[in-house]
Design a protein around this motif. Structure first.
Motif, PDB file in Angstrom:
ATOM      1  N   PHE A 104     -12.387  29.357  -8.688  1.00 26.66           N
ATOM      2  CA  PHE A 104     -11.378  29.907  -9.611  1.00 26.66           C
ATOM      3  C   PHE A 104     -10.305  30.747  -8.956  1.00 26.66           C
ATOM      4  O   PHE A 104      -9.529  31.392  -9.645  1.00 26.66           O
ATOM      5  CB  PHE A 104     -12.054  30.732 -10.711  1.00 26.66           C
ATOM      6  CG  PHE A 104     -12.841  31.917 -10.213  1.00 26.66           C
ATOM      7  CD1 PHE A 104     -12.213  33.120  -9.973  1.00 26.66           C
ATOM      8  CD2 PHE A 104     -14.201  31.821  -9.996  1.00 26.66           C
ATOM      9  CE1 PHE A 104     -12.935  34.214  -9.518  1.00 26.66           C
ATOM     10  CE2 PHE A 104     -14.932  32.907  -9.539  1.00 26.66           C
ATOM     11  CZ  PHE A 104     -14.299  34.105  -9.300  1.00 26.66           C
ATOM     12  N   TYR A 128     -15.246  22.292  -8.987  1.00 27.18           N
ATOM     13  CA  TYR A 128     -14.446  23.278  -9.715  1.00 27.18           C
ATOM     14  C   TYR A 128     -13.314  23.768  -8.819  1.00 27.18           C
ATOM     15  O   TYR A 128     -13.520  24.075  -7.658  1.00 27.18           O
ATOM     16  CB  TYR A 128     -15.306  24.464 -10.156  1.00 27.18           C
ATOM     17  CG  TYR A 128     -16.406  24.053 -11.104  1.00 27.18           C
ATOM     18  CD1 TYR A 128     -16.145  23.915 -12.465  1.00 27.18           C
ATOM     19  CD2 TYR A 128     -17.688  23.780 -10.636  1.00 27.18           C
ATOM     20  CE1 TYR A 128     -17.138  23.511 -13.331  1.00 27.18           C
ATOM     21  CE2 TYR A 128     -18.698  23.377 -11.502  1.00 27.18           C
ATOM     22  CZ  TYR A 128     -18.413  23.250 -12.852  1.00 27.18           C
ATOM     23  OH  TYR A 128     -19.385  22.841 -13.716  1.00 27.18           O
ATOM     24  N   GLN A 152      -9.409  26.055  -9.160  1.00 31.77           N
ATOM     25  CA  GLN A 152      -8.408  26.766  -9.962  1.00 31.77           C
ATOM     26  C   GLN A 152      -8.890  27.022 -11.392  1.00 31.77           C
ATOM     27  O   GLN A 152      -8.111  27.004 -12.336  1.00 31.77           O
ATOM     28  CB  GLN A 152      -7.084  25.985  -9.985  1.00 31.77           C
ATOM     29  CG  GLN A 152      -6.556  25.638  -8.613  1.00 31.77           C
ATOM     30  CD  GLN A 152      -5.685  26.726  -8.010  1.00 31.77           C
ATOM     31  OE1 GLN A 152      -4.807  27.278  -8.642  1.00 31.77           O
ATOM     32  NE2 GLN A 152      -5.950  27.082  -6.768  1.00 31.77           N
ATOM     33  N   GLY A 153     -10.195  27.244 -11.537  1.00 33.53           N
ATOM     34  CA  GLY A 153     -10.721  27.660 -12.833  1.00 33.53           C
ATOM     35  C   GLY A 153     -11.145  26.544 -13.765  1.00 33.53           C
ATOM     36  O   GLY A 153     -11.556  26.818 -14.885  1.00 33.53           O
ATOM     37  N   VAL A 154     -11.052  25.299 -13.327  1.00 33.09           N
ATOM     38  CA  VAL A 154     -11.459  24.211 -14.233  1.00 33.09           C
ATOM     39  C   VAL A 154     -12.417  23.246 -13.542  1.00 33.09           C
ATOM     40  O   VAL A 154     -12.467  23.161 -12.312  1.00 33.09           O
ATOM     41  CB  VAL A 154     -10.247  23.394 -14.744  1.00 33.09           C
ATOM     42  CG1 VAL A 154      -9.368  24.221 -15.648  1.00 33.09           C
ATOM     43  CG2 VAL A 154      -9.457  22.811 -13.584  1.00 33.09           C
ATOM     44  N   ASP A 155     -13.197  22.516 -14.367  1.00 31.36           N
ATOM     45  CA  ASP A 155     -13.972  21.398 -13.846  1.00 31.36           C
ATOM     46  C   ASP A 155     -12.993  20.250 -13.668  1.00 31.36           C
ATOM     47  O   ASP A 155     -12.412  19.742 -14.623  1.00 31.36           O
ATOM     48  CB  ASP A 155     -15.072  21.016 -14.843  1.00 31.36           C
ATOM     49  CG  ASP A 155     -15.993  19.941 -14.271  1.00 31.36           C
ATOM     50  OD1 ASP A 155     -15.553  19.207 -13.353  1.00 31.36           O
ATOM     51  OD2 ASP A 155     -17.138  19.841 -14.728  1.00 31.36           O
ATOM     52  N   THR A 156     -12.793  19.851 -12.409  1.00 30.16           N
ATOM     53  CA  THR A 156     -11.759  18.856 -12.112  1.00 30.16           C
ATOM     54  C   THR A 156     -12.194  17.457 -12.508  1.00 30.16           C
ATOM     55  O   THR A 156     -11.379  16.538 -12.469  1.00 30.16           O
ATOM     56  CB  THR A 156     -11.468  18.835 -10.605  1.00 30.16           C
ATOM     57  OG1 THR A 156     -12.697  18.516  -9.935  1.00 30.16           O
ATOM     58  CG2 THR A 156     -10.966  20.179 -10.124  1.00 30.16           C
ATOM     59  N   SER A 157     -13.485  17.303 -12.830  1.00 28.37           N
ATOM     60  CA  SER A 157     -14.136  16.022 -13.088  1.00 28.37           C
ATOM     61  C   SER A 157     -14.324  15.223 -11.801  1.00 28.37           C
ATOM     62  O   SER A 157     -14.993  14.203 -11.795  1.00 28.37           O
ATOM     63  CB  SER A 157     -13.400  15.170 -14.140  1.00 28.37           C
ATOM     64  OG  SER A 157     -12.285  14.543 -13.572  1.00 28.37           O
ATOM     65  N   SER A 181     -12.750  17.624  -5.139  1.00 31.89           N
ATOM     66  CA  SER A 181     -11.348  17.798  -5.503  1.00 31.89           C
ATOM     67  C   SER A 181     -10.533  18.213  -4.289  1.00 31.89           C
ATOM     68  O   SER A 181      -9.309  18.177  -4.311  1.00 31.89           O
ATOM     69  CB  SER A 181     -11.212  18.862  -6.595  1.00 31.89           C
ATOM     70  OG  SER A 181     -11.514  20.136  -6.072  1.00 31.89           O
ATOM     71  N   ARG A 199     -22.641  21.807 -10.655  1.00 29.05           N
ATOM     72  CA  ARG A 199     -22.480  21.575 -12.097  1.00 29.05           C
ATOM     73  C   ARG A 199     -23.721  22.026 -12.863  1.00 29.05           C
ATOM     74  O   ARG A 199     -23.614  22.599 -13.952  1.00 29.05           O
ATOM     75  CB  ARG A 199     -22.177  20.102 -12.374  1.00 29.05           C
ATOM     76  CG  ARG A 199     -20.751  19.715 -11.995  1.00 29.05           C
ATOM     77  CD  ARG A 199     -20.223  18.546 -12.818  1.00 29.05           C
ATOM     78  NE  ARG A 199     -18.785  18.389 -12.612  1.00 29.05           N
ATOM     79  CZ  ARG A 199     -18.247  17.607 -11.687  1.00 29.05           C
ATOM     80  NH1 ARG A 199     -19.023  16.892 -10.893  1.00 29.05           N
ATOM     81  NH2 ARG A 199     -16.932  17.540 -11.553  1.00 29.05           N
TER      82      ARG A 199
END
Lengths: 404, 386
Positions: free
Chosen positions: B104, B172, B174-179, B183, B350
Motif C-alpha cells: 500500500f 497487492y 498501491q492499496g488494491v488487490d491487483t488480481s 503485479s 491473499r
C-alpha cells in the motif's frame, strides 16, 4: 425614529469569541510562517498568541472580554492532555526492549542534564529545592513542538523516531521527579517520612492505573466500531477527557496518566487495528490552540529580568543534551552525526514544562518566584529556538519530506 | 562516450549468485520507511555475511551472495545475511520484508537515495522511478563465453513463465488487490527497454547491436536494459530478473537451485532454435503474472497448452538428474512441495489478507515470515478483531 432595537455600539461579545479570533489569527500567521519564511507553522501560532496576549490590546480593540484565567488554564491543560496521549500512542516503547542501549542513552542524557543544571544553579546561589526544580524541568523536551513539527514536515527515519522516543522518556522522568520533589518539599515543611514514599507512589501507580483503565475502555468500545475514522476520533477525545478528569479529580498526575494511556492503547492493540488510524487531526487542533494560548498567557517582559541563571540554564541544557546523545549514538546503533541531530531535536521546551512548574508552585508559591522566572525565560526562547534546531536536524538528516 | 567493446568475462559454467531487493518497513504501520543508509551503516560495522548496497530509494536495499556452485552453501549464506539484517533492524525498530511490491505504499512518498546514478534515473524517468519501488530477485548463472550466454538466454525464455509464477509475491500494490499474482512486472513493463532481449545468438552480433544503440544515445550501459533476462558481460553471467523477491530466503535459494538445474539441462542438450520460440512469449508471461501457477502456457513450437503447475512438475522431473549432479535436489523437492501444498507466496498473501483483513497486518506478517517464524498460513482461520 426609534432605533432602540439596535445594539449598543460597539457590541459586546462573549469571551469565547476571543478564542475564535485567536484561532483565525493563528491560522493566518501559521500560513505566513510556512509559506513565506519556510518556518514551522507553530512559530506563526506563537506569534499570533503573543500579539493577542500582549497587554490585551487586541482584545480591547475588538471590545472583547479577556478569557477568565481558569478557563484559559483548563483549555491549555486539556490541549496538553491530547498532545501527551498522542505522543504516548505514537512512540514505540517496545523498542527499548529490543535495543536496551537506548534506555541507557536516555537515562544518561536526562541524568547528565539534571546534575549539570543543578550544579550550575547551586553555584549561582539558588537554593537546593528551586535548583532541583529547575533541573527537573530542564530534562524534559516539549512533546508539543516535537509532534507538531515532525508531522508538519512528515519526518520519517531514525532521528525522528529517536527524538520522539527520548521526548516521551524525558517527559516521564520530569513528571515523576517533580512529584518526588513535591514530596520532598512537603517533607521539609511537615517532616513526615512516609510522605516521601506514599505520595509519589500514589501519584505514579494511581496515574498508571487510571491510564490502563482508560486504554481498556478505548479498546472495548473500539471493538464495536469497524474502522470508522470519525467514531475513532470521538472515542479518542472521550477517553482523553475521562482520563483527564479522573486523574484531576483523584489528584493524580494528568500528564503521566495521558502519556501512559496513549502507550497502553497502542500496546493493547494486538490486532494492529490502529496501525493506520491517525489522531493527527485532533492533535493538530490541540496544538494550534496550545501554542496560541500558551503564548497569549506568557508575559514577554519576563525575558528582560531573566538574567544570568536563565542564560546559564540554556547553555548547560543544550550542551548536555547534544553531547550526551551524540556521544552515545554509536552504542545505540546510529552514527554520531545523527546522534548530534537527535540531541538538537531534544532542545524544544514548551508550556508542558511550565505546567510542571505550576504543579509544584501551587503548593509552594515561594518556589515559583525563584525558579519560575529562570524556567519561563527558557521556555519562551526554546519554544522558538528549539523548534528551529529540530527543523534543522530533520532537514539535515534528510528525514523531512517537505514538498519542494 | 567510449566505444570499447563489451568483453564477456569467462566464468565457470553453472556457477550462480543471488541478489535480493528487500523492503524496509515501519514496525508501527507496516508502511515503507526510510532506513537504508542507517541499516547498512549498522550491519556493516562488522563484516556483513554477504554484499549489501543501497537501492534507488531509502526504503529498499539489496543483498547479494558471492559466487556459488551449490545450493546448500548459497542457502546458508542467505540465512546468515538474513539473521544479521534482522538483528540490525531490531535495533533500529524497523522490519525487513520480502515481497515483490509493497501492498500500500504511495509512490510519491518515496525519496530517492542520494547517489548520482539514482538521481539521474529519477530525473530521466520521473514518477516511473518512484513507482519503480518494486522488489525483485535476480539470479546470475555463469557462462563460459558470450555466445554460450546468449544461446542459454534464449532457450531459457520458455521457462520464464514458470519462474514468474513460482516467485510471484506482489498481488497487492498501491492499496488494491491487483488480481495479478505478480503485479511487479507490470511496473517494469513501463520502461522503454523492458521485455525480452532481441534475438541475437552470437556475441559479436550483440556487441554490434549494443554499439549502435549507444551511438544513437539510446543506452549508455547494460544497466539501461530492463530485460527479463540480460547478459552481464562484466560478471560473465546471464541474469534472470523476473523473480519477485520471495517472502523467505529459503524460497529464494530454492528458486536459484531450480534455475541452475534447468540451465544444466539446457547446456547438456544442445538443440537448434529460431525466433519462433518467442511467438507466445508475451502471452505466456501475462498468463503467469495474472494467474500464477494456474496460468495456461502455450508452447510456441508444438502449440500444446499446459497449466503452469503441471509444466513445473514436468520440468522438475526432466531436470532432476542434473540436480543430482549439482547437489540441488533439496531445492527441487522444496519447489515440488510448493506445487503440491502451499502454492506460491501470492497465495499465502491473499490467504493472510483474508484472515487479517488489513494490508498493514499483511506487511507485518510478511516481515515475521522473513524472520523465518511463520512457516505456513492457516487457511480459513478468519479471525475478527476482539
Amino acid at each position: 425614529m426609534d432605533l432602540s432595537f439596535l445594539p449598543d455600539w460597539p457590541p459586546l461579545f462573549p469571551p469565547a469569541v476571543a478564542v475564535a479570533v485567536l484561532a483565525l489569527l493563528a491560522a493566518a500567521f501559521g500560513e505566513i510562517a510556512a509559506r513565506w519564511l519556510r518556518w514551522p507553522r507553530l512559530l506563526g501560532y506563537l506569534a499570533a498568541g503573543a500579539l493577542f496576549g500582549a497587554g490585551g490590546y487586541v482584545l480591547q480593540l475588538l471590545n472583547l472580554e479577556p478569557l477568565p484565567t481558569p478557563t484559559l488554564r483548563f483549555a491549555l491543560d486539556f490541549a496538553a492532555a491530547i498532545i501527551l496521549f498522542d505522543l504516548g500512542q505514537r512512540v514505540s516503547f517496545g523498542w527499548l526492549r529490543r535495543n536496551p542501549a537506548l534506555l541507557g542513552a536516555s537515562a544518561v542524557e536526562a541524568g547528565l542534564t539534571f546534575v549539570a543544571v543543578f550544579a550550575t544553579m547551586h553555584w549561582l546561589d539558588i537554593a537546593p529545592l528551586p535548583a532541583a526544580l529547575i533541573a527537573t524541568i530542564s530534562m524534559s523536551t516539549s512533546p508539543a513542538v516535537v509532534l507538531a513539527l515532525t508531522r508538519e514536515v512528515r519526518a520519517q527515519g531514525q532521528v525522528t523516531e529517536r527524538v520522539l522516543l527520548l521526548t516521551a522518556l524525558n517527559s516521564i522522568y520530569a513528571v515523576v521527579l517533580s512529584t518526588l520533589l513535591l514530596a520532598w518539599a512537603r517533607l521539609e515543611t511537615r517532616g513526615l517520612l512516609d510522605d516521601y514514599l506514599l505520595h509519589p507512589a500514589y501519584l505514579i501507580f494511581g496515574s498508571l492505573a487510571v491510564a490502563a483503565l482508560g486504554a481498556r475502555l478505548f479498546h472495548l468500545v473500539a471493538a464495536f466500531v469497524h474502522h470508522d475514522r470519525a467514531v475513532e476520533l470521538i472515542l479518542m477525545l472521550a477517553v482523553v477527557s475521562i482520563v483527564f478528569a479522573t486523574s484531576n479529580a483523584l489528584q493524580l498526575s494528568p500528564l503521566l496518566a495521558l502519556l501512559a494511556c496513549g502507550a497502553f492503547v497502542r500496546t493493547l492493540d494486538r490486532g494492529r487495528r490502529l496501525a493506520r488510524s491517525d489522531f493527527g487531526l485532533v492533535s493538530a487542533l490541540a496544538l494550534v490552540l496550545f501554542f496560541a494560548l500558551s503564548a497569549a498567557t506568557v508575559d514577554l517582559g519576563i525575558l528582560v529580568g531573566a538574567g544570568v541563571p536563565a542564560l546559564a540554564l540554556a547553555l548547560v541544557r543544550t550542551v548536555c543534551k547534544v553531547v550526551a546523545v551524540g556521544a552515545l549514538a554509536p552504542l545505540t546503533g546510529i552514527v554520531w552525526r545523527k546522534g548530534i541531530y537527535t540531541g538538537l531535536g531534544l532542545l524544544p521546551m514548551s508550556a508542558i514544562a511550565l505546567m510542571l512548574t505550576h504543579q509544584v508552585s501551587q503548593l509552594h508559591p515561594q518556589l515559583d518566584a525563584e525558579a519560575g522566572a529562570v524556567v519561563l525565560a527558557n521556555i519562551v526562547v526554546f519554544q522558538v529556538v528549539g523548534a528551529l534546531t529540530l527543523l534543522f536536524a530533520l532537514r539535515a538528516s534528510g528525514e523531512a519530506r517537505e514538498a519542494p | 562516450m567510449s566505444e570499447e567493446l563489451l568483453d564477456f568475462k569467462h566464468s565457470a559454467a553453472l556457477t550462480m549468485g543471488v541478489e535480493l531487493e528487500l523492503q524496509l518497513v515501519e514496525r508501527r504501520s507496516g508502511d515503507l520507511t526510510r532506513a537504508a543508509s542507517d541499516l547498512i551503516a549498522l550491519v556493516t560495522r562488522k563484516p556483513f555475511p554477504a554484499d549489501i548496497k543501497p537501492e534507488i530509494t531509502e526504503s529498499m536495499l539489496e543483498i547479494s551472495t558471492s559466487v556459488h556452485t551449490n545450493y546448500a552453501p548459497l542457502l546458508s549464506q542467505l540465512l546468515a545475511a538474513r539473521d544479521t539484517l534482522v538483528r540490525g533492524a531490531d535495533r533500529l525498530d524497523i522490519e525487513v520484508s520480502g515481497g515483490g511490491a509493497h501492498p500500500f505504499q504511495r509512490w510519491y512518498d518515496r525519496q530517492i537515495y542520494d547517489r548520482p546514478r539514482f538521481r539521474h534515473v529519477a530525473g530521466l524517468y520521473g514518477y516511473l522511478a518512484k513507482q519503480f519501488t518494486v522488489f525483485g530477485q535476480h539470479v546470475h548463472i555463469g557462462c563460459e563465453d558470450g555466445t554460450q550466454a546468449l544461446r542459454l538466454l534464449h532457450r531459457l525464455s520458455a521457462y520464464i513463465p514458470q519462474f514468474i509464477a513460482l516467485a510471484a509475491s506482489s498481488p497487492y500494490h498501491q492499496g488494491v488487490d491487483t488480481s495479478f499474482d505478480c503485479s511487479r512486472l507490470n511496473s517494469i513493463n513501463a520502461f522503454p527497454l523492458s521485455g525480452r532481449a532481441p534475438f541475437l545468438t552470437d556475441w559479436a552480433e550483440f556487441e554490434r547491436f549494443f554499439a549502435k544503440l549507444r551511438r544513437l544515445g539510446v543506452v549508455e550501459s547494460m544497466k539501461d536494459f530492463y530485460w527479463d533476462i540480460r547478459p552481464k558481460p562484466e560478471y560473465g553471467t546471464i541474469e534472470v530478473r523476473v523473480f519477485d523477491t520471495p517472502l523467505t530466503v529459503e524460497r529464494a535459494a530454492a528458486l536459484a537451485g531450480y534455475l541452475q538445474s534447468i540451465c544444466a539441462m539446457l547446456m547438456d542438450r544442445e538443440e537448434e532454435f529460431t525466433e519462433e520460440i518467442y511467438l507466445a512469449y508475451n502471452y505466456n508471461r501475462f498468463q503467469a503474472c495474472r494467474f500464477g501457477l494456474e496460468g495456461q502456457v502455450v508452447d510456441s513450437i508444438t502449440g500444446e497448452s499446459t497449466p503452469l503447475h503441471l509444466a513445473v512438475l514436468r520440468t522438475l522431473e526432466a531436470c532432476r538428474p542434473y540436480a543430482r549432479d549439482l547437489d540441488a535436489v533439496p531445492a527441487l523437492d522444496e519447489i515440488e512441495r510448493w506445487i503440491r501444498t502451499e502454492g506460491n507466496d501470492a497465495r499465502w498473501q491473499r490467504e493472510t489478507m483474508q484472515s487479517r483483513r488489513s494490508l498493514a497486518e499483511l506487511v507485518l506478517e510478511s516481515a515475521e515470515r522473513w524472520r523465518g517464524r511463520l512457516p505456513v498460513a492457516a487457511p480459513g482461520t478468519i479471525s475478527t478483531y476482539a
